[in-house]
Write a protein that holds these residues in place. Structure first.
Motif, PDB file in Angstrom:
ATOM      1  N   UNK A  81     -60.314  -2.205  15.167  1.00 11.32           N
ATOM      2  CA  UNK A  81     -61.253  -0.997  15.407  1.00 11.32           C
ATOM      3  C   UNK A  81     -62.610  -1.414  15.678  1.00 11.32           C
ATOM      4  N   UNK A  82     -63.146  -2.424  14.848  1.00  7.78           N
ATOM      5  CA  UNK A  82     -64.475  -2.398  14.904  1.00  7.78           C
ATOM      6  C   UNK A  82     -64.773  -3.450  16.268  1.00  7.78           C
ATOM      7  N   UNK A  83     -64.110  -4.403  16.487  1.00  7.54           N
ATOM      8  CA  UNK A  83     -64.057  -5.152  17.673  1.00  7.54           C
ATOM      9  C   UNK A  83     -64.298  -4.279  18.894  1.00  7.54           C
ATOM     10  N   UNK A  84     -63.397  -3.273  18.819  1.00  9.98           N
ATOM     11  CA  UNK A  84     -63.328  -2.358  20.060  1.00  9.98           C
ATOM     12  C   UNK A  84     -64.611  -1.617  20.330  1.00  9.98           C
ATOM     13  N   UNK A 115     -69.750  -8.728  21.483  1.00  4.60           N
ATOM     14  CA  UNK A 115     -68.230  -8.770  21.676  1.00  4.60           C
ATOM     15  C   UNK A 115     -67.883  -8.448  22.972  1.00  4.60           C
ATOM     16  N   UNK A 116     -67.107  -9.322  23.622  1.00  3.12           N
ATOM     17  CA  UNK A 116     -66.812  -9.133  25.104  1.00  3.12           C
ATOM     18  C   UNK A 116     -65.211  -9.181  25.212  1.00  3.12           C
ATOM     19  N   UNK A 117     -64.820  -7.966  25.632  1.00  2.00           N
ATOM     20  CA  UNK A 117     -63.244  -8.007  26.060  1.00  2.00           C
ATOM     21  C   UNK A 117     -62.814  -8.705  27.301  1.00  2.00           C
ATOM     22  N   UNK A 118     -62.116  -9.667  27.332  1.00  2.00           N
ATOM     23  CA  UNK A 118     -61.989 -10.144  28.647  1.00  2.00           C
ATOM     24  C   UNK A 118     -60.787  -9.450  29.334  1.00  2.00           C
ATOM     25  N   UNK A 119     -60.450  -9.929  30.790  1.00  2.00           N
ATOM     26  CA  UNK A 119     -59.622  -9.222  31.508  1.00  2.00           C
ATOM     27  C   UNK A 119     -58.168  -9.528  30.863  1.00  2.00           C
ATOM     28  N   UNK A 120     -57.996 -10.638  29.877  1.00  2.00           N
ATOM     29  CA  UNK A 120     -56.688 -10.936  29.448  1.00  2.00           C
ATOM     30  C   UNK A 120     -56.589 -10.236  27.924  1.00  2.00           C
ATOM     31  N   UNK A 121     -57.644  -8.925  27.948  1.00  4.07           N
ATOM     32  CA  UNK A 121     -57.457  -8.169  26.584  1.00  4.07           C
ATOM     33  C   UNK A 121     -58.027  -8.735  25.529  1.00  4.07           C
ATOM     34  N   UNK A 122     -58.330 -10.288  25.435  1.00  2.00           N
ATOM     35  CA  UNK A 122     -58.758 -10.791  24.388  1.00  2.00           C
ATOM     36  C   UNK A 122     -60.481 -10.854  24.001  1.00  2.00           C
ATOM     37  N   UNK A 123     -61.008 -10.424  22.689  1.00  5.28           N
ATOM     38  CA  UNK A 123     -62.283 -10.439  22.333  1.00  5.28           C
ATOM     39  C   UNK A 123     -62.578 -11.584  22.219  1.00  5.28           C
TER      40      UNK A 123
END
Ligand SMILES: [Zn+2]
Length: 302
Positions: A258-261, A283-291
């Motif tokens: 939740x907090x990463x999002x 925090x960056x969310x990659x195209x692969x969905x990984x933070x």
């Protein structure tokens, strides 16, 4: 004569402006630990965590664990979040091999602050590395400060029910350090304001009542997530993995996600107590969905 070897040098303090506030991160101490796995993810995920470490070009076993309190000068009050390890190591035989000696007061001095300057001490949760620097041989280290404690965390440790074996000594410490200070403390809940611009966020899980804090001034906003994520690769890229020092493992994992999002969506600067020095990043969310943790470079200096 060739110049002599001087040994490693690591900066302890970093200060930047957040709107009208000044924010300083202070590395109280650093431990080098072994056992990245099974600490993160248990034995069942040992191979996956080792592969993750390798892919991120860090050692697959040993890892650096910083302890980084945060100091916020709002212009009206000097607010300290967490206090590091203090003198726990010299005062308690049980902690000799587990925690490094704290250096918060000395390093605050390097940054221009005296313990008497602190107006408010905020404790994110009751684990030893966060409360250890509050007192020295029973005496308060910050003589002019009022305190802000999380109500849920305080009740949990104070009542002492359902404390898991590994936290029994932690509970003793809490009762010894925190309970005598409770008469000078404001007990807060998620959503409450600490001082204008600083608000508590529910980060329950790692500790029963862990609080994160948003810090905002003149439209600039950041979060101090304290111990929401305790390793910049393992806990962020695989937030669902259970961590041995999380008190409620399922809740801690849900909180991390939740907090990463929130950090990614709201483009927040993050200060993390156990993140690599100087403890700030994005925090960056990659195209692969990984933070992923993106260390701060010069964003806050422009
Ligand atoms: Zn911690």
């Amino acid at each position: 004569m060739p110049a002599k070897m001087q040994g490693e040098i690591h900066p302890h303090t970093y200060r930047f402006k957040l709107g009208g506030f000044e924010v300083t991160t202070i590395v109280d101490s650093t431990a080098v630990r072994s056992g990245l796995t099974p600490a993160f993810g248990g034995e069942a995920n040992a191979d996956a965590v080792k592969a993750l470490a390798k892919a991120n070009r860090i050692d697959t076993d040993r890892y650096e664990h910083n302890f980084t309190p945060l100091l916020v000068n709002t212009g009206k009050e000097l607010v300290l979040f967490d206090t590091g390890n203090g003198s726990l190591r010299e005062e308690h035989e049980q902690l000799k091999n587990r925690l490094p000696a704290g250096n918060l007061v000395a390093r605050m001095g390097e940054a221009g602050y005296k313990p008497e300057d602190v107006d408010v001490v905020v404790i994110t949760h009751g684990h030893p590395d966060h409360i250890g620097g509050l007192t020295k041989r029973g005496e308060p280290v910050f003589p002019n400060a009022r305190y802000v404690f999380g109500a849920t965390d305080f009740d949990y440790w104070n009542k002492g029910e359902n404390i898991r074996e590994a936290r029994k000594f932690n509970r003793e410490l809490y009762v010894k350090i925190m309970v005598p200070l409770a008469n000078r403390a404001t007990m807060i809940k998620p959503g409450d304001e600490v001082v204008p611009g600083v608000r508590a966020v529910d980060a329950f899980g790692h500790s029963a009542g862990l609080l994160a804090f948003t810090i905002e001034s003149e439209g600039k906003r950041m979060i101090n997530w304290a111990d929401t994520c305790n390793h910049y690769v393992a806990a962020i890229q695989r937030p669902e993995l259970h961590l041995d020092v999380d008190d409620d493992k399922e809740k801690a994992a849900a909180t991390r996600k939740r907090i990463l999002e929130m950090c990614d969506k709201e483009d927040l600067l993050v200060a993390g107590f156990h993140m690599p020095s100087p403890g700030i990043g994005y925090i960056e969310k990659g195209k692969d969905g990984i933070y992923r943790w993106v260390p701060h470079s010069y964003q806050m200096s422009l």
